[in-house]
Design a protein around this motif. Structure first.
Motif, PDB file in Angstrom:
ATOM      1  N   ASP A 463       0.840  -1.195   0.000  1.00 33.91           N
ATOM      2  CA  ASP A 463       0.000   0.000   0.000  1.00 33.91           C
ATOM      3  C   ASP A 463       0.877   1.248   0.000  1.00 33.91           C
ATOM      4  OD1 ASP A 463      -2.683   1.197   0.135  1.00 33.91           O
ATOM      5  OD2 ASP A 463      -1.936   2.017   2.033  1.00 33.91           O
ATOM      6  N   LEU A 464       1.996   1.180   0.745  1.00 35.52           N
ATOM      7  CA  LEU A 464       2.848   2.375   0.827  1.00 35.52           C
ATOM      8  C   LEU A 464       3.496   2.694  -0.525  1.00 35.52           C
ATOM      9  CD1 LEU A 464       5.230   3.440   3.674  1.00 35.52           C
ATOM     10  CD2 LEU A 464       5.925   3.671   1.300  1.00 35.52           C
ATOM     11  N   PHE A 465       4.111   1.677  -1.149  1.00 34.28           N
ATOM     12  CA  PHE A 465       4.869   2.039  -2.364  1.00 34.28           C
ATOM     13  C   PHE A 465       4.015   2.028  -3.623  1.00 34.28           C
ATOM     14  CE2 PHE A 465       5.997  -2.597  -2.270  1.00 34.28           C
ATOM     15  CZ  PHE A 465       5.478  -2.952  -3.496  1.00 34.28           C
ATOM     16  N   GLY A 466       2.895   1.338  -3.587  1.00 35.35           N
ATOM     17  CA  GLY A 466       2.143   1.225  -4.839  1.00 35.35           C
ATOM     18  C   GLY A 466       0.662   1.533  -4.716  1.00 35.35           C
ATOM     19  N   ALA A 467       0.235   2.011  -3.540  1.00 33.43           N
ATOM     20  CA  ALA A 467      -1.188   2.300  -3.301  1.00 33.43           C
ATOM     21  C   ALA A 467      -2.053   1.105  -3.705  1.00 33.43           C
ATOM     22  CB  ALA A 467      -1.630   3.556  -4.059  1.00 33.43           C
ATOM     23  N   HIS A 468      -1.573  -0.100  -3.334  1.00 34.90           N
ATOM     24  CA  HIS A 468      -2.289  -1.314  -3.733  1.00 34.90           C
ATOM     25  C   HIS A 468      -3.480  -1.618  -2.834  1.00 34.90           C
ATOM     26  CE1 HIS A 468       0.410  -2.159  -6.951  1.00 34.90           C
ATOM     27  NE2 HIS A 468       1.467  -2.180  -6.156  1.00 34.90           N
ATOM     28  N   THR A 469      -3.636  -0.835  -1.762  1.00 34.38           N
ATOM     29  CA  THR A 469      -4.711  -0.978  -0.767  1.00 34.38           C
ATOM     30  C   THR A 469      -4.581  -2.274   0.059  1.00 34.38           C
ATOM     31  OG1 THR A 469      -6.456  -2.138  -2.020  1.00 34.38           O
ATOM     32  CG2 THR A 469      -6.301   0.272  -2.316  1.00 34.38           C
ATOM     33  N   TYR A 470      -5.288  -2.266   1.147  1.00 34.86           N
ATOM     34  CA  TYR A 470      -5.303  -3.448   2.032  1.00 34.86           C
ATOM     35  C   TYR A 470      -6.713  -3.623   2.574  1.00 34.86           C
ATOM     36  CZ  TYR A 470      -4.985   0.402   5.350  1.00 34.86           C
ATOM     37  OH  TYR A 470      -5.231   1.570   6.024  1.00 34.86           O
ATOM     38  N   ARG A 471      -7.016  -4.820   3.065  1.00 39.94           N
ATOM     39  CA  ARG A 471      -8.281  -5.063   3.751  1.00 39.94           C
ATOM     40  C   ARG A 471      -8.038  -5.054   5.251  1.00 39.94           C
ATOM     41  NH1 ARG A 471      -9.990 -10.241   2.486  1.00 39.94           N
ATOM     42  NH2 ARG A 471      -7.948 -10.675   1.570  1.00 39.94           N
ATOM     43  N   ARG A 472      -9.077  -4.742   6.008  1.00 36.77           N
ATOM     44  CA  ARG A 472      -8.943  -4.672   7.465  1.00 36.77           C
ATOM     45  C   ARG A 472      -9.602  -5.885   8.132  1.00 36.77           C
ATOM     46  NH1 ARG A 472      -8.027   0.419  10.045  1.00 36.77           N
ATOM     47  NH2 ARG A 472      -8.962  -0.697  11.813  1.00 36.77           N
ATOM     48  N   VAL A 473      -9.092  -6.220   9.300  1.00 35.05           N
ATOM     49  CA  VAL A 473      -9.653  -7.380  10.012  1.00 35.05           C
ATOM     50  C   VAL A 473     -11.018  -7.044  10.633  1.00 35.05           C
ATOM     51  CG1 VAL A 473      -7.410  -8.403  10.557  1.00 35.05           C
ATOM     52  CG2 VAL A 473      -8.444  -6.792  12.168  1.00 35.05           C
ATOM     53  N   ASP A 474     -11.302  -5.748  10.787  1.00 32.05           N
ATOM     54  CA  ASP A 474     -12.493  -5.382  11.563  1.00 32.05           C
ATOM     55  C   ASP A 474     -13.615  -4.766  10.730  1.00 32.05           C
ATOM     56  OD1 ASP A 474     -11.024  -3.168  10.943  1.00 32.05           O
ATOM     57  OD2 ASP A 474     -10.960  -2.335  12.971  1.00 32.05           O
ATOM     58  N   ARG A 475     -13.345  -4.475   9.445  1.00 32.74           N
ATOM     59  CA  ARG A 475     -14.376  -3.849   8.613  1.00 32.74           C
ATOM     60  C   ARG A 475     -14.223  -4.319   7.173  1.00 32.74           C
ATOM     61  NH1 ARG A 475     -12.938   2.002   8.789  1.00 32.74           N
ATOM     62  NH2 ARG A 475     -11.485   1.567  10.474  1.00 32.74           N
ATOM     63  N   PRO A 476     -15.334  -4.452   6.444  1.00 31.36           N
ATOM     64  CA  PRO A 476     -15.196  -4.839   5.029  1.00 31.36           C
ATOM     65  C   PRO A 476     -14.702  -3.660   4.181  1.00 31.36           C
ATOM     66  CG  PRO A 476     -17.523  -4.520   5.597  1.00 31.36           C
ATOM     67  CD  PRO A 476     -16.745  -4.311   6.860  1.00 31.36           C
ATOM     68  N   GLY A 477     -14.268  -3.934   2.960  1.00 31.89           N
ATOM     69  CA  GLY A 477     -13.822  -2.887   2.033  1.00 31.89           C
ATOM     70  C   GLY A 477     -12.317  -2.885   1.860  1.00 31.89           C
ATOM     71  N   SER A 478     -11.816  -2.034   0.955  1.00 33.81           N
ATOM     72  CA  SER A 478     -10.364  -1.900   0.835  1.00 33.81           C
ATOM     73  C   SER A 478      -9.960  -0.482   1.210  1.00 33.81           C
ATOM     74  CB  SER A 478      -9.885  -2.269  -0.561  1.00 33.81           C
ATOM     75  OG  SER A 478     -10.840  -1.964  -1.517  1.00 33.81           O
ATOM     76  N   PHE A 479      -8.765  -0.388   1.756  1.00 32.34           N
ATOM     77  CA  PHE A 479      -8.334   0.855   2.391  1.00 32.34           C
ATOM     78  C   PHE A 479      -6.955   1.265   1.897  1.00 32.34           C
ATOM     79  CE2 PHE A 479     -11.342  -1.299   5.026  1.00 32.34           C
ATOM     80  CZ  PHE A 479     -12.165  -0.297   5.533  1.00 32.34           C
ATOM     81  N   HIS A 480      -6.693   2.573   2.040  1.00 33.18           N
ATOM     82  CA  HIS A 480      -5.383   3.109   1.644  1.00 33.18           C
ATOM     83  C   HIS A 480      -5.014   4.214   2.621  1.00 33.18           C
ATOM     84  CE1 HIS A 480      -2.158   4.848  -0.678  1.00 33.18           C
ATOM     85  NE2 HIS A 480      -2.826   5.974  -0.873  1.00 33.18           N
TER      86      HIS A 480
END
Ligand code: NDP
Length: 493
Positions: A463-480
């Motif tokens: 996510d840091l170098f490529g803004a590839h996003t990540y998912r969270r353990v506590d909420r649905p969706g993808s984040f950056h």
């Protein structure tokens, strides 16, 4: 026309397969590009059954009852295409053309489509067991349409080996399914052999025992959970002396560079495409490649140091004083540890192979039954082993088993051996004896079992170098995270 089935390609495999078919009472047409092989077969073995020799492809096709069934047993790749191109124009709608060679499943898929357009049923059939299996009963992995299998299946069941009254042949699935499963079988065979070789290496250097003495160890293993064709023949190879100097072990005069024909490499290439971690097979393929990197190995001799001191299991010395690091008093427990490590690593390799079969089946819509594959591998093929019965049982109990390793029997077996497995991997690292199969299998096991993996950090980095996003353990969706700004988090989807 009188022949019920034809075989073209009469080298080692085709010749023995044709004999096997004829011995089962089928009138068998035989053909080979070079006619001398056809004549030799009929001359030497004509009394075993009814053969109809043909000098040309035209004669061969004309000798078969319609709809025809023809098995091609020639060199895989371009030769198979050449034979198909020669035969196809001579065939009629409804004929069944079988490729019994080691084709890549993608080639089988391509050929199946092309021949289907001409009304010809093309069946890619994996045949394992080498020369002897072809004659006395191989393990057969037939792919192709239900229609082709309805005619072909009973013949294949006749010529395949039987285990407990069940033939080692069953319909795997459409088009390339049979050759895919044969490929994975060969991949597992690579992994199994690599693990056996590592066990031998650790025992030889750990105990300082002679290959002949180690042959006894493998023989004793062959009466337990590890019972298998490969363990049995390991004992035979270790026991063998150099024919030109019998007191010298054969294994010591064989050049230590493993060769390969490519099916292991195909398995790994395909696994990469499917995203299935067959690390055991990959390590085996790479270990062969490293063994064959002669120039690099030569350059490293005497340049790259090993461990200064090899930590002992007990007092170092070796029972026969050959520099082993295991004390005689501890030899038995070291042998037992290596056995447990071998078994656990083997379970991992098979678990990975079966995962790959499932992934391929899903990708190509083949509907392969993994338990049925374990059933047909129990005899006739190189990886035949007692524990395939356990695999069959595991899938019978739970057809959608997520991993062989979580089946209660296998989970229990690996749990019972895991401390020994860890000791062996530690010992291999500390003594500088490479055991990539053992250690990567253990890493896979630990990777599977841990609740949280280190991939969370990998996702953060991506996510840091490529803004590839990540998912969270506590909420649905993808984040950056706004890494170059105020570190605030934004949500996508
Ligand atoms: P080979 O792979 O050595 O192939 C030799 C055969 O192919 C000969 O009959 C040869 O004919 C024929 N051939 C080669 N090129 C052509 C061509 N352009 N046109 C027509 N025929 C051609 O034979 P094997 O018996 O070892 O193996 C046969 C198949 O079975 C292969 O696909 C192999 O991978 C597979 N297999 C082999 C196993 C083994 O243990 N050997 C085990 C399981 C599968 P000719 O006599 O005229 O040269």
């Amino acid at each position: 026309p009188t022949a019920q089935i034809g075989v073209t390609g009469l080298a080692t495999m085709g010749r023995n397969l044709a004999r096997n078919i004829a011995r089962h009472g089928y009138v068998t047409a035989v053909h080979n590009r070079t006619e001398s092989k056809t004549k030799a077969l009929v001359g030497e073995f004509g009394h075993e059954g009814t053969f109809v020799p043909a000098a040309t492809a035209e004669e061969f096709v004309a000798s078969l009852t319609v709809p025809r069934t023809i098995i091609i047993m020639v060199k895989a790749g371009a030769p198979t295409d050449a034979v198909i191109d020669e035969l196809a124009p001579l065939l009629e709608e409804g004929d069944i053309l079988v490729d019994g060679g080691n084709a890549h499943f993608a080639d089988t898929r391509r050929r199946e489509v092309a021949l289907r357009e001409r009304g010809i049923h093309f069946a890619g059939v994996g045949i394992s067991g080498g020369e002897e299996g072809a004659l006395l009963g191989p393990s057969i992995m037939p792919g192709g349409s239900e229609h082709a299998y309805a005619k072909l299946g009973p013949i294949l069941a006749d010529i395949a080996v039987d285990v407990d009254g069940t033939p080692c042949s069953t319909h795997v699935g459409p088009d390339g399914a049979g050759h895919f499963v044969k490929m994975v079988h060969n991949g597992i065979e690579y992994a199994d052999m690599q693990l056996i070789a590592e066990a031998y290496d650790l025992l030889r250097h750990g105990l300082g025992w002679t290959p002949e003495r180690l042959a006894e160890v493998f023989e004793s293993w062959n009466s337990g959970d590890l019972e298998s064709f490969l363990i049995e023949i390991t004992a035979r190879v270790l026991r063998a002396g150099d024919p030109s100097q019998p007191e010298r072990p054969l294994v010591d005069v064989i050049v230590d560079e493993a060769e390969q024909k490519g099916t292991g490499r195909w398995t790994v290439q395909t696994a990469l495409d499917l995203g299935t971690p067959v690390s055991g097979i990959a390590e085996a393929v790479f270990a062969r490649a490293l063994s064959g990197s002669a120039a690099q190995r030569r350059a490293a001799q005497g340049v790259l140091p090993g461990p200064a001191e090899v930590p002992a299991v007990g007092e170092p010395g070796g029972e026969e004083g050959a520099g082993g690091f295991v004390d005689a008093a501890d030899a038995e427990s070291f042998v037992e540890d290596v056995r447990a490590a071998l078994y656990a690593s083997k379970v991992v390799a098979y678990a990975q192979g079966f995962d790959m079969i499932r992934a391929g089946s899903v990708e190509y819509g083949w509907g392969i039954d993994p338990g049925a594959m374990a059933t047909i591998w129990r005899g006739g093929c190189i990886i035949r082993a007692r524990f395939l019965d356990r695999i069959r049982e595991a899938y019978e109990k739970q057809p959608d088993l997520p991993s062989l390793l979580v089946d209660p029997y296998f989970a229990g077996a690996v749990a019972a051996g895991q401390e020994a497995w860890r000791r062996v991997v530690v010992q291999s690292v500390q003594s500088g004896i490479p055991a990539p199969g053992f250690s990567s299998a253990l890493a896979y096991y630990d990777g599977l079992r841990r609740e949280r993996s280190s991939a969370a950090l990998v996702q953060g980095l991506r996510d840091l170098f490529g803004a590839h996003t990540y998912r969270r353990v506590d909420r649905p969706g993808s984040f950056h995270i706004d890494w170059s700004g105020d570190l605030s988090e934004s949500q996508f989807s």
